[in-house]
Design a protein around this motif. Sequence first.
Motif, PDB file in Angstrom:
ATOM      1  N   THR A 214       0.813  -1.234   0.000  1.00 15.59           N
ATOM      2  CA  THR A 214       0.000   0.000   0.000  1.00 15.59           C
ATOM      3  C   THR A 214       0.847   1.285   0.000  1.00 15.59           C
ATOM      4  OG1 THR A 214      -0.124  -0.214   2.407  1.00 15.59           O
ATOM      5  CG2 THR A 214      -2.013  -1.046   1.153  1.00 15.59           C
ATOM      6  N   PRO A 215       1.778   1.417  -0.928  1.00 15.23           N
ATOM      7  CA  PRO A 215       2.600   2.641  -0.927  1.00 15.23           C
ATOM      8  C   PRO A 215       1.830   3.887  -1.347  1.00 15.23           C
ATOM      9  CG  PRO A 215       3.059   1.308  -2.873  1.00 15.23           C
ATOM     10  CD  PRO A 215       2.172   0.484  -1.988  1.00 15.23           C
ATOM     11  N   LEU A 216       0.783   3.727  -2.165  1.00 14.12           N
ATOM     12  CA  LEU A 216       0.131   4.916  -2.723  1.00 14.12           C
ATOM     13  C   LEU A 216      -0.733   5.640  -1.690  1.00 14.12           C
ATOM     14  CD1 LEU A 216      -0.692   3.625  -6.322  1.00 14.12           C
ATOM     15  CD2 LEU A 216       1.373   4.751  -5.466  1.00 14.12           C
ATOM     16  N   CYS A 217      -1.289   4.885  -0.749  1.00 17.13           N
ATOM     17  CA  CYS A 217      -2.010   5.542   0.355  1.00 17.13           C
ATOM     18  C   CYS A 217      -1.029   6.396   1.161  1.00 17.13           C
ATOM     19  CB  CYS A 217      -2.656   4.503   1.267  1.00 17.13           C
ATOM     20  SG  CYS A 217      -4.205   3.847   0.614  1.00 17.13           S
ATOM     21  N   ALA A 218       0.189   5.874   1.356  1.00 16.08           N
ATOM     22  CA  ALA A 218       1.191   6.645   2.102  1.00 16.08           C
ATOM     23  C   ALA A 218       1.541   7.917   1.345  1.00 16.08           C
ATOM     24  CB  ALA A 218       2.442   5.787   2.319  1.00 16.08           C
ATOM     25  N   VAL A 219       1.681   7.799   0.037  1.00 17.59           N
ATOM     26  CA  VAL A 219       1.985   8.975  -0.782  1.00 17.59           C
ATOM     27  C   VAL A 219       0.897  10.035  -0.591  1.00 17.59           C
ATOM     28  CG1 VAL A 219       2.098   9.792  -3.176  1.00 17.59           C
ATOM     29  CG2 VAL A 219       3.379   7.743  -2.485  1.00 17.59           C
ATOM     30  N   ALA A 220      -0.354   9.601  -0.579  1.00 20.33           N
ATOM     31  CA  ALA A 220      -1.464  10.556  -0.431  1.00 20.33           C
ATOM     32  C   ALA A 220      -1.384  11.295   0.909  1.00 20.33           C
ATOM     33  CB  ALA A 220      -2.801   9.813  -0.560  1.00 20.33           C
ATOM     34  N   VAL A 221      -0.966  10.603   1.969  1.00 17.12           N
ATOM     35  CA  VAL A 221      -0.830  11.261   3.280  1.00 17.12           C
ATOM     36  C   VAL A 221       0.311  12.287   3.243  1.00 17.12           C
ATOM     37  CG1 VAL A 221      -0.306  10.931   5.730  1.00 17.12           C
ATOM     38  CG2 VAL A 221      -1.734   9.260   4.537  1.00 17.12           C
ATOM     39  N   PHE A 222       1.418  11.911   2.628  1.00 18.20           N
ATOM     40  CA  PHE A 222       2.566  12.832   2.594  1.00 18.20           C
ATOM     41  C   PHE A 222       2.296  14.037   1.679  1.00 18.20           C
ATOM     42  CE2 PHE A 222       6.143  11.373   5.184  1.00 18.20           C
ATOM     43  CZ  PHE A 222       5.552  10.242   5.735  1.00 18.20           C
ATOM     44  N   GLU A 223       1.482  13.847   0.652  1.00 19.21           N
ATOM     45  CA  GLU A 223       1.074  15.009  -0.171  1.00 19.21           C
ATOM     46  C   GLU A 223       0.336  16.014   0.698  1.00 19.21           C
ATOM     47  OE1 GLU A 223       0.646  13.130  -4.665  1.00 19.21           O
ATOM     48  OE2 GLU A 223      -1.068  13.025  -3.336  1.00 19.21           O
ATOM     49  N   ILE A 224      -0.511  15.489   1.572  1.00 14.46           N
ATOM     50  CA  ILE A 224      -1.271  16.367   2.473  1.00 14.46           C
ATOM     51  C   ILE A 224      -0.330  17.101   3.433  1.00 14.46           C
ATOM     52  CG2 ILE A 224      -2.836  16.253   4.470  1.00 14.46           C
ATOM     53  CD1 ILE A 224      -4.473  14.198   2.808  1.00 14.46           C
ATOM     54  N   LEU A 225       0.622  16.372   4.002  1.00 13.27           N
ATOM     55  CA  LEU A 225       1.553  17.008   4.949  1.00 13.27           C
ATOM     56  C   LEU A 225       2.347  18.107   4.250  1.00 13.27           C
ATOM     57  CD1 LEU A 225       2.866  13.833   6.830  1.00 13.27           C
ATOM     58  CD2 LEU A 225       1.229  15.529   7.689  1.00 13.27           C
ATOM     59  N   HIS A 226       2.747  17.840   3.004  1.00 12.22           N
ATOM     60  CA  HIS A 226       3.499  18.826   2.224  1.00 12.22           C
ATOM     61  C   HIS A 226       2.646  20.083   2.004  1.00 12.22           C
ATOM     62  CE1 HIS A 226       6.397  20.235  -0.775  1.00 12.22           C
ATOM     63  NE2 HIS A 226       5.353  20.552  -1.524  1.00 12.22           N
ATOM     64  N   GLU A 227       1.418  19.859   1.557  1.00 19.41           N
ATOM     65  CA  GLU A 227       0.533  21.005   1.267  1.00 19.41           C
ATOM     66  C   GLU A 227       0.132  21.749   2.537  1.00 19.41           C
ATOM     67  OE1 GLU A 227      -2.710  20.156  -1.535  1.00 19.41           O
ATOM     68  OE2 GLU A 227      -1.456  18.498  -2.229  1.00 19.41           O
ATOM     69  N   ALA A 228       0.158  21.045   3.659  1.00 17.66           N
ATOM     70  CA  ALA A 228      -0.190  21.700   4.937  1.00 17.66           C
ATOM     71  C   ALA A 228       0.936  22.602   5.421  1.00 17.66           C
ATOM     72  CB  ALA A 228      -0.510  20.643   5.994  1.00 17.66           C
ATOM     73  N   GLY A 229       2.083  22.537   4.738  1.00 19.96           N
ATOM     74  CA  GLY A 229       3.180  23.452   5.079  1.00 19.96           C
ATOM     75  C   GLY A 229       4.233  22.867   6.001  1.00 19.96           C
ATOM     76  N   LEU A 230       4.310  21.547   6.081  1.00 23.16           N
ATOM     77  CA  LEU A 230       5.339  20.938   6.928  1.00 23.16           C
ATOM     78  C   LEU A 230       6.715  21.280   6.326  1.00 23.16           C
ATOM     79  CD1 LEU A 230       5.329  19.035   9.443  1.00 23.16           C
ATOM     80  CD2 LEU A 230       5.817  17.168   7.852  1.00 23.16           C
ATOM     81  N   PRO A 231       7.633  21.815   7.127  1.00 20.59           N
ATOM     82  CA  PRO A 231       8.939  22.176   6.571  1.00 20.59           C
ATOM     83  C   PRO A 231       9.700  20.955   6.026  1.00 20.59           C
ATOM     84  CG  PRO A 231       8.626  23.189   8.718  1.00 20.59           C
ATOM     85  CD  PRO A 231       7.499  22.212   8.533  1.00 20.59           C
ATOM     86  N   ALA A 232      10.563  21.198   5.045  1.00 22.27           N
ATOM     87  CA  ALA A 232      11.338  20.130   4.409  1.00 22.27           C
ATOM     88  C   ALA A 232      12.116  19.338   5.453  1.00 22.27           C
ATOM     89  CB  ALA A 232      12.297  20.734   3.388  1.00 22.27           C
ATOM     90  N   GLY A 233      12.106  18.022   5.303  1.00 19.84           N
ATOM     91  CA  GLY A 233      12.913  17.154   6.166  1.00 19.84           C
ATOM     92  C   GLY A 233      12.206  16.697   7.437  1.00 19.84           C
ATOM     93  N   VAL A 234      11.088  17.332   7.803  1.00 14.96           N
ATOM     94  CA  VAL A 234      10.442  16.968   9.078  1.00 14.96           C
ATOM     95  C   VAL A 234       9.811  15.573   8.992  1.00 14.96           C
ATOM     96  CG1 VAL A 234       8.623  17.572  10.722  1.00 14.96           C
ATOM     97  CG2 VAL A 234      10.111  19.343   9.789  1.00 14.96           C
ATOM     98  N   ALA A 235       9.158  15.270   7.859  1.00 20.21           N
ATOM     99  CA  ALA A 235       8.636  13.907   7.666  1.00 20.21           C
ATOM    100  C   ALA A 235       9.071  13.439   6.276  1.00 20.21           C
ATOM    101  CB  ALA A 235       7.116  13.895   7.788  1.00 20.21           C
ATOM    102  N   ASN A 236       9.641  12.248   6.216  1.00 14.03           N
ATOM    103  CA  ASN A 236      10.196  11.729   4.965  1.00 14.03           C
ATOM    104  C   ASN A 236       9.628  10.341   4.711  1.00 14.03           C
ATOM    105  OD1 ASN A 236      12.607  13.802   4.552  1.00 14.03           O
ATOM    106  ND2 ASN A 236      12.520  13.239   6.716  1.00 14.03           N
ATOM    107  N   LEU A 237       9.365  10.058   3.451  1.00 11.79           N
ATOM    108  CA  LEU A 237       8.723   8.785   3.090  1.00 11.79           C
ATOM    109  C   LEU A 237       9.630   7.988   2.158  1.00 11.79           C
ATOM    110  CD1 LEU A 237       6.129   6.962   2.768  1.00 11.79           C
ATOM    111  CD2 LEU A 237       5.547   8.404   0.803  1.00 11.79           C
TER     112      LEU A 237
END
Length: 481
Positions: free
Chosen positions: A179-202
């Motif tokens: 299930t990698p694509l569900c994870a991608v969808a969550v990280f897209e959200i974190l990125h768009e929410a403004g999480l600074p670079a490097g704080v969460a990595n997939l």
Amino acid sequence: MTDGATLYIDGKWTGAADGAVFEVQDPSSDVAFGVASAGGAADARAALNAATAALPAWSRTTAYERSEILVRAHRLLNERAEALAQLMTREQGKPLRMARAEVRYAGDFLLWFAEEAKRVYGMTIPSARADQRFTVLRQPVGVVAAITPWNYPISMITRKVAPAIAAGCTTVLKPAEQTPLCAVAVFEILHEAGLPAGVANLVTAADPAPVSDVWLDAPAVRKLTFTGSTEVGKHLAARAAGSMKRVSMELGGHAPFLVFDDADVEHAAKGAALVKYLNTGQACICPNRIYVQRPNVEAFTELFTTRVAKLKVGAGTTDGVTVGPLIDGAAMQKMQRQVEDAVAKGARLLTGGSPVRPEGLTGQNFFAPTVIADVTPEMLIYREETFGPIAAIIGFDDESQAVTMANDTHYGLASYVYTDDLRRATRVTEALRFGMVGLNDINPTSAAAPFGGVGESGTGREGGPTGIDEYLDVKVIGAAV
Ligand code: NAD
């Protein structure tokens, strides 16, 4: 994210260093519908470097800043809830209604930990010395490595990443290869929410060990949080001990479901049929052993089996389907083995018991909802986590026998008790060696309540008022005045 570039490292979407990809399959058709990057050791190192570099600045942000990002992520997740649910059903197979419920549950963790971030209180403690003051601080543990399973492919990610972010930790995460694509969808959200670079990595990967080995051997990773099987959890915890990392382990379960003679049998049968076949039986809290007190065993079995026989098996996107496909062929073989073993040792097969092929579907991984009665301790199904749509019914005579049988397992995650006797409810819920008890209720879980097990079901609790503690170290300052 470009097609197949599913690694999210230092705030950017990228492919694996060696360009490797793997296919993502729809379990109801066994047909590939997407590709993901097959990350390896070099990618794991790059993710870890990004998380390590981001830690000093991130751990100094205010709780209010971190909370705001989680609130924005919660809003984005809700806005795209339907698309996320559709993706989950396609990638993991669960019926759409259940996928929608999981997306809501996943969002609950974002909001819960957005609130908890602001409640990381310290303490002052009186000293025995007049010239000394004790102050207790709670500080982020540092870089967190997270490894998640396929059965709850979005909520198991937010249940780990949200508290890590809230506490001021940075994180590297590897989702299950199914299930990698569900994870991608969550990280897209974190990125768009403004999480600074490097704080969460997939790092998505087809082969987990090269990625996890890098993280587990790195002294910079101070915490491992894992959800998955007990077998893999033991292996990872042993390796994490090499650099004495803190660990949270959410592992397998073998839930007992106790129905006493004073219980409402119809209510119990309805509850058991709902929670047993949740996610096609592929949930760690699914009952595996249904114990019914003898005067009620026939009535319960009939009510329960009638409900189970009506469950509709099919693709998760089809209206009215309540039981989707199993995740793979190995799971199908395990179902077949447990049924054959039980029947050979004298159990009665009441419904199901074999693979099915729903009309119009090419997938090979559908197993009929199954009920087996007269199950005994010699049978595989009595000991092994089933993780599929087979219910085992066992009769018992009295309360102490029921508690002894329920506790006769090295697992200790969820358990269920159905009784209308208040004193019995108190005695039995206290005597069960499990992290969670549903009392006349099939859902003892919520972002607001501690989730976790005892024994070989793991260590640590996710969610609830103590969930953020898993990501905080306690420091005492004894100051001379
Ligand atoms: P699994 O242990 O096979 O895999 C879980 C994760 O571990 C995946 O990301 C996988 O890639 C990774 N993994 C597997 N082998 C590895 C290795 N050698 N090195 C490093 N990583 C490795 O479990 P699963 O089949 O994905 O999930 C089912 C299990 O998870 C069941 O036992 C279920 O009860 C348990 N589970 C527990 C909870 C809980 O909260 N307690 C929740 C969901 C699932």
